[in-house]
Design a protein around this motif. Structure first.
Motif, mmCIF file in Angstrom:
data_model
loop_
_atom_site.group_PDB
_atom_site.id
_atom_site.type_symbol
_atom_site.label_atom_id
_atom_site.label_comp_id
_atom_site.label_asym_id
_atom_site.label_seq_id
_atom_site.Cartn_x
_atom_site.Cartn_y
_atom_site.Cartn_z
ATOM 1 N N LEU A 429 10.878 -125.900 -28.654
ATOM 2 C CA LEU A 429 10.369 -127.156 -29.232
ATOM 3 C C LEU A 429 10.666 -127.234 -30.718
ATOM 4 O O LEU A 429 11.015 -128.294 -31.245
ATOM 5 C CB LEU A 429 8.854 -127.267 -29.007
ATOM 6 N N ASN A 430 10.523 -126.088 -31.393
ATOM 7 C CA ASN A 430 10.867 -126.062 -32.819
ATOM 8 C C ASN A 430 12.320 -126.446 -33.032
ATOM 9 O O ASN A 430 12.650 -127.237 -33.920
ATOM 10 C CB ASN A 430 10.639 -124.657 -33.380
ATOM 11 N N LEU A 431 13.180 -125.887 -32.193
ATOM 12 C CA LEU A 431 14.608 -126.213 -32.299
ATOM 13 C C LEU A 431 14.842 -127.684 -31.949
ATOM 14 O O LEU A 431 15.617 -128.381 -32.603
ATOM 15 C CB LEU A 431 15.419 -125.316 -31.361
ATOM 16 N N LEU A 432 14.117 -128.145 -30.935
ATOM 17 C CA LEU A 432 14.278 -129.536 -30.492
ATOM 18 C C LEU A 432 13.917 -130.513 -31.622
ATOM 19 O O LEU A 432 14.616 -131.501 -31.850
ATOM 20 C CB LEU A 432 13.385 -129.784 -29.267
ATOM 21 N N LEU A 433 12.813 -130.200 -32.334
ATOM 22 C CA LEU A 433 12.415 -131.070 -33.443
ATOM 23 C C LEU A 433 13.513 -131.123 -34.492
ATOM 24 O O LEU A 433 13.808 -132.177 -35.052
ATOM 25 C CB LEU A 433 11.116 -130.565 -34.070
ATOM 26 N N GLY A 434 14.113 -129.958 -34.742
ATOM 27 C CA GLY A 434 15.218 -129.912 -35.700
ATOM 28 C C GLY A 434 16.375 -130.779 -35.241
ATOM 29 O O GLY A 434 16.957 -131.531 -36.027
ATOM 30 N N VAL A 435 16.695 -130.691 -33.947
ATOM 31 C CA VAL A 435 17.818 -131.475 -33.416
ATOM 32 C C VAL A 435 17.511 -132.973 -33.536
ATOM 33 O O VAL A 435 18.359 -133.756 -33.989
ATOM 34 C CB VAL A 435 18.087 -131.114 -31.937
ATOM 35 N N ILE A 436 16.305 -133.351 -33.140
ATOM 36 C CA ILE A 436 15.951 -134.774 -33.206
ATOM 37 C C ILE A 436 16.079 -135.262 -34.653
ATOM 38 O O ILE A 436 16.597 -136.347 -34.921
ATOM 39 C CB ILE A 436 14.536 -135.021 -32.646
ATOM 40 N N GLY A 437 15.620 -134.419 -35.572
ATOM 41 C CA GLY A 437 15.716 -134.774 -36.987
ATOM 42 C C GLY A 437 17.156 -135.008 -37.407
ATOM 43 O O GLY A 437 17.490 -136.009 -38.048
ATOM 44 N N ILE A 438 18.015 -134.102 -36.996
ATOM 45 C CA ILE A 438 19.431 -134.226 -37.382
ATOM 46 C C ILE A 438 20.041 -135.467 -36.733
ATOM 47 O O ILE A 438 20.753 -136.235 -37.385
ATOM 48 C CB ILE A 438 20.227 -132.978 -36.954
ATOM 49 N N VAL A 439 19.732 -135.662 -35.451
ATOM 50 C CA VAL A 439 20.302 -136.822 -34.754
ATOM 51 C C VAL A 439 19.837 -138.112 -35.436
ATOM 52 O O VAL A 439 20.619 -139.047 -35.643
ATOM 53 C CB VAL A 439 19.884 -136.820 -33.259
ATOM 54 N N PHE A 440 18.551 -138.123 -35.806
ATOM 55 C CA PHE A 440 17.979 -139.281 -36.505
ATOM 56 C C PHE A 440 18.790 -139.584 -37.771
ATOM 57 O O PHE A 440 19.259 -140.706 -37.988
ATOM 58 C CB PHE A 440 16.544 -138.924 -36.902
ATOM 59 N N ALA A 441 18.969 -138.530 -38.566
ATOM 60 C CA ALA A 441 19.656 -138.716 -39.844
ATOM 61 C C ALA A 441 21.123 -139.101 -39.632
ATOM 62 O O ALA A 441 21.631 -140.016 -40.283
ATOM 63 C CB ALA A 441 19.560 -137.437 -40.662
ATOM 64 N N LEU A 442 21.790 -138.400 -38.694
ATOM 65 C CA LEU A 442 23.215 -138.668 -38.475
ATOM 66 C C LEU A 442 23.438 -140.054 -37.875
ATOM 67 O O LEU A 442 24.368 -140.765 -38.266
ATOM 68 C CB LEU A 442 23.814 -137.609 -37.538
ATOM 69 N N THR A 443 22.575 -140.425 -36.922
ATOM 70 C CA THR A 443 22.748 -141.732 -36.281
ATOM 71 C C THR A 443 22.504 -142.849 -37.290
ATOM 72 O O THR A 443 23.237 -143.842 -37.312
ATOM 73 C CB THR A 443 21.787 -141.879 -35.082
#
Lengths: 775, 244
Positions: A429-443
């Motif tokens: 979940l910690n990793l998932l939050l990081g991924v969502i954050g990155i996807v948010f910023a990149l998108t």
């Protein structure tokens, strides 16, 4: 209790590495929580805060200079509703040169000391100094034209001479607004410089800002003021409530995105504490068995572990809080700036209490639950195995991997993912939050780039704008028809209109054929010249509850007996005023506007048009009346700050994920020492041990990327769709960069492997003899 | 004839802070191919240390350990691990099976590590061993579903899957009831009879009596060696050694 206390001291001091690791986890988690709460604090009511701190004026009156005298202003200031006043503010509306662009601004005489009422918020650079030839610019000039501190701009004096002035700061005015307003951006100059530029007081425009006893009674006060003065003496006015609506509207995107990220960060903090501490406790499983064997009761064991981690919490929590408080100005000053508000120092009792209470509470929760599990374990098993029994059956995935002939270290690493489901879940979940954050910023970044590259998507279907001063409309049209590189153009005159139910908005009355321009039509079609048709911004349709095909009837000020009815033939992307605007043929309003003609012209240029030649053609001299501006593609500073903040927060989330992977990998290694010893005995070489540990973490990283990528994209798409709707923007194109999509799993695997590398090396160095001797 | 295992003047000193402990002091020993040696001695005498050195799990402080002509201390970590997986089989007191792997997977593990690309061949070898040890019907179960005796049979199968040069057993019956213990010893004897070299550390005179040769160790030194087979004599020697 003495025994418990002695054991607490011995455990904390006797296991310095684990204690240090726990302390680092608590400090970093607390710091992050402090930063997240500080961000939320700075996001809350930004306009109200800055308005209160700057003692903003509730009502600004812009006078018709010919109809107002000083005594009139004094009478206004003496009204009982008025508590404070700015005094008469002098200004001159003029064009200034910013790089190659001439921009209409209001140059304002400003005192060298910040006034009592309606102070300015200097966001970059400094305030004006006495007797200096310098200018303080409105923040909007930076956003719109890229004007920065240290740059210069050209101002034409009253006598026609041009002077160059350095920009020494960028400021935010709490009662300046472009929302349904025609106020140009402000430039603030000192009193002596203003006098020097414009010595003739007769050309000075007057305005007045007042604070009211009842801030909500703006309309009533305005009515009283207007009653005191000659008809139409108040040319226009600004109501602080409109500015607030506009400011809050503008800050909404930042609020939602930064708020979501702060909540992510808080969640990640809780997860990292829970997963680390519960794993720490469970790694002491054998000790729990021994303590129970020597007579510790279940309650004493609970106290022992809770006490141990609380002691570390009480040391780490204030340290993390302090670090968070010290570091918070770095990101938050920019965030406050992007919200046009004052920076709120996070040394706030609520934050301090929230952090100092919640972190120990989470620690107690995590410890209690795990210690309880350990305390309930069978003593013999606890001593013999030294760990809570992992999930015993091999999961289907490692079995499949084994069947497919994957290498043994890979299969065993995969198997470990399923051996401790809770631990894997929290790390994942910690990793998932990081991924969502990155996807948010990149998108978001990708969306902005797409719109930047394709201005019609943003409702900017033109290539250039021409404005006129004294030159007549027909002369301008004549020039534009013959202008080099101009393929098509239309003129525009903005008109304030009111619906029959009292809603006011602006209509772009266009003179020319807009079908030549690539408007982004969301529904229906564009208006045709010479018809009684209107196309409306999506925001206007949403606001008025209308749709394409309906009729829209409005009245113009003073023409209530002659309403105008249009047929709505299309909806388009309107870039300003939350899309609450419409576009109609000028001819349909001409009878109501006998003295008005378009003053702004939108140009479509031929491909690869020589814009320098066009500029020379339209502006042969520096003081030419016509002004050509190419359609800007600069991303506003607010968005740049937002992007930076998003990337910074994504980095923090990834950092947390890294800490989490490190902690859990290290604890997993600690817990699996016996198995690692056995595997090494059977012939595992060091690199195979590292591969096994890396596989566990890498698989979680891959899983997080595979799940987080679509999840983050859907979340971003939904958030942006909500935002686009509230901005009256219609459907938004949210692209997903394929390269990012492919690179992200690799990045997350990399992050996970990086986080688990040191624990893997530690595992590889495990002494088989020591492990076996432990038996 | 070149011995299979040659130990020459081996010393092993453990250091913990300022405290040093000499586990082995100048031990020399030869073990011939096909031998079955039991190592006995009181706790802390150095018998497990000797087994660890022979298995390449640890390195001597001084002296030389050779197995099949290879000087183990000359190998780096990776080479040593590869040597272990090819030439040494281990059996532990607490079985040390991997809990979340099936019995089949546990047994096949060293063979797959050894690079057994032909999975069918590995499976056939594992099945043959499991059948011989009487636990083929348990192959799909997990270690925790088996009795201690059955688990130790699995450990034996795992130790033998790569047909090791040397089988090292550290108290293989120490965690078993007497029936299961006897069972395990019988299996070891059977394999030894077929040529498998075995070195077994044990406290149990009856277990040591199954070996062809018994050596006694005290305070890190070899003090006596005798042929196996006579449990009573072994028990007396052990009693004399421990002073009980």
């Amino acid at each position: 209790m003495l025994a418990v206390w002695q054991k607490i001291k011995a455990d904390v001091a006797g296991r310095p590495f684990i204690s240090l690791l726990t302390l680092i986890t608590i400090v970093s988690a607390t710091m992050l929580l402090t930063l997240a709460l500080a961000t939320l604090l700075n996001l809350s009511q930004p306009y109200d805060r800055s308005f209160a701190e700057l003692n903003g004026a509730h009502l600004w009156l812009y006078f018709d200079r010919a109809k107002v005298r000083r005594r009139d202003v004094e009478r206004i200031e003496l009204l009982p509703e008025v508590t404070e006043s700015t005094g008469i503010q002098y200004s001159v509306t003029s064009r200034v040169q910013i790089d190659d662009t001439r921009v209409l601004v209001s140059i304002r005489r400003t005192p060298f000391q910040q006034p009592q009422v309606n102070r300015l918020l200097v966001q970059e650079g400094r305030y004006l100094l006495s007797n200096q030839t310098e200018v303080l610019a409105s923040r909007d000039l930076s956003d719109l034209y890229g004007l920065g501190v240290g740059e210069t701009l050209g101002v034409t004096r009253q006598d026609g001479k041009k002077v160059t002035l350095p920009v020494i700061g960028l400021a935010y005015n709490p009662t300046w607004d472009t929302y349904r307003n025609t106020q140009p951006p402000y430039l603030y100059v000192g009193e002596s410089l203003f006098q020097e530029l414009y010595p003739d007081e007769a050309i000075w425009e007057w305005s007045l800002g007042v604070r009211l006893a009842n801030p909500e009674a703006v309309d009533e006060t305005l009515a009283r003021i207007e009653a005191l003065l000659q008809t139409d003496a108040v040319r226009i006015h600004t109501d602080w409530r409109d500015v607030k609506r506009s400011a809050n509207f503008g800050a909404r995107l930042n609020f939602i995105i930064l708020g979501a990220f702060s909540l992510f960060a808080i969640l990640a903090t809780v997860l990292v504490i829970v997963s680390s501490i519960s794993a720490f406790v469970l790694s002491q499983f054998r000790q729990v068995g021994i303590l129970k064997a020597v007579g510790f009761t279940q309650a004493q064991i609970l106290w022992l572990y809770t006490g141990q981690y609380l002691v570390l919490g009480w040391i780490g929590c204030p340290l993390g809080l302090l670090l968070g408080l010290l570091l918070s100005p770095l990101p938050l000053k920019n965030i406050a700036s992007s919200l046009s508000t004052t920076f709120q120092p996070p040394l706030n009792p609520w934050i301090v209490v929230a952090v100092l209470v919640s972190v120990p509470a989470v620690i107690v929760l995590a410890t209690w639950r795990s210690a309880q599990r350990a305390a309930k374990a069978n003593i013999v098993k606890a001593i013999a195995t030294g760990a809570e029994a992992p999930a015993k059956k091999e999961a289907w995935l490692p079995r499949l991997a084994a069947r497919l002939g994957f290498p043994i270290p890979f299969v065993l690493g995969l198997s470990d993912v399923f051996a401790r489901p809770f631990r894997s879940l929290s790390t994942g979940l910690n990793l998932l939050l990081g991924v969502i954050g990155i996807v948010f910023a990149l998108t978001l970044n990708e969306t902005l780039e797409t719109y930047k590259a394709n201005p019609p998507l943003l409702g900017i279907p033109y290539d250039a704008i021409v404005t006129r001063g004294a030159t007549g409309d027909s002369r301008v049209q004549y020039l534009l028809e013959r202008a080099p590189g101009v393929e098509a153009f239309y003129g525009e005159h903005r008109v304030d209109v009111e619906t029959l139910t009292g809603e006011t908005f602006q209509v772009r009355a266009v003179d020319g054929d807009v079908t030549d321009f690539p408007f982004k039509i969301l529904a229906g079609r564009a208006i045709r010249p010479g018809t009684v048709e209107v196309m409306a911004g999506q925001g206007l349709l949403d606001w008025l509850g209308l749709s394409v095909g309906d009729e829209l009837t409005v009245v113009l000020g003073g023409w209530h007996h002659r309403p105008v009815t249009w047929r709505i033939v299309g909806a388009y992307t309107e870039p300003v005023n939350a899309g609450q605007m419409a576009m109609a043929n000028f001819s349909t309003l001409a009878r109501l506007l006998p003295d008005e003609r378009p003053a702004i012209y939108y140009l479509k240029l031929v491909p690869n048009a020589d814009t320098a030649l066009l500029k020379r053609y339209l502006e042969p001299r520096p003081e030419s009346d016509l002004n050509l501006t190419l359609a800007g593609q600069a991303i506003p500073g607010v968005v740049v700050y937002l992007q930076l903040a998003l990337f910074a927060l994504s980095g923090i989330l990834i950092g947390i994920a890294l800490v989490s992977v490190f902690n859990t990998s290290l604890l997993a290694v600690q817990e699996k020492l016996r198995v690692i010893g056995v595997l090494k005995t059977l012939g595992f070489i060091p690199s195979q041990v590292i591969t096994m540990v890396n596989t566990t973490a890498g698989f979680l990283g891959l899983l997080a990327a595979v799940l987080g990528l679509p999840l983050g994209w859907v979340l971003t798409k939904s958030a942006l769709a909500i935002m686009a709707k509230s901005y009256g923007f219609g459907a938004l194109e949210v692209p997903l960069n394929v390269l990012y999509a492919l690179a992200l799993p690799l990045l997350m695997i990399g992050v996970s492997i990086a986080g688990s590398y040191l624990p893997g090396r530690r595992a590889a160095r495990v002494s088989i003899v020591n492990v076996l001797r432990g038996e | 004839m070149i011995p299979l295992v040659k130990i020459v003047d081996v010393e092993k000193v453990y250091k913990t802070g300022a405290v040093t402990f000499a586990a082995l002091r100048g031990v020399s020993l030869d073990i011939a191919d096909g031998d079955f040696v039991a190592v006995m001695g009181p706790s802390g005498s150095g018998k497990s240390t000797l087994l660890h050195l022979m298995g390449g799990l640890d390195r001597p402080t001084a002296g030389r350990v050779e197995v099949k002509g290879v000087v183990l201390s000359a190998l780096d970590e990776t080479a040593l691990a590869k040597f272990r997986r090819a030439h040494i089989g281990f059996i532990f007191q607490f079985f040390n099976l991997i809990d979340n792997l099936t019995i089949q997977a546990n047994v096949e593990l060293p063979a797959l590590l050894q690079g057994g690309r032909d999975r069918k061949a590995v499976r056939r070898r594992a099945d043959a061993l499991l059948e011989r040890l009487g636990i083929l019907d348990q192959a799909s179960k997990h270690p925790w579903e088996l009795s201690g005796g059955q688990q130790q049979r699995v450990a034996i199968a795992r130790a033998l899957i790569n047909q090791p040069t040397l089988l090292l057993a550290d108290e293989p019956t120490g965690n078993l009831d007497s029936v299961s213990g006897q069972d395990v010893l019988r299996i070891l004897q059977e394999f030894n009879a077929q040529g498998q070299t075995i070195l077994m550390v044990t406290h149990d005179a009856a277990a040591a009596a199954q070996a062809k040769q018994v050596i006694f160790i005290r305070d890190g030194r070899l003090v006596e060696a005798m042929p196996g087979r006579d449990a009573q004599q072994i028990a007396q020697s052990l009693a004399a050694l421990t002073g009980t």
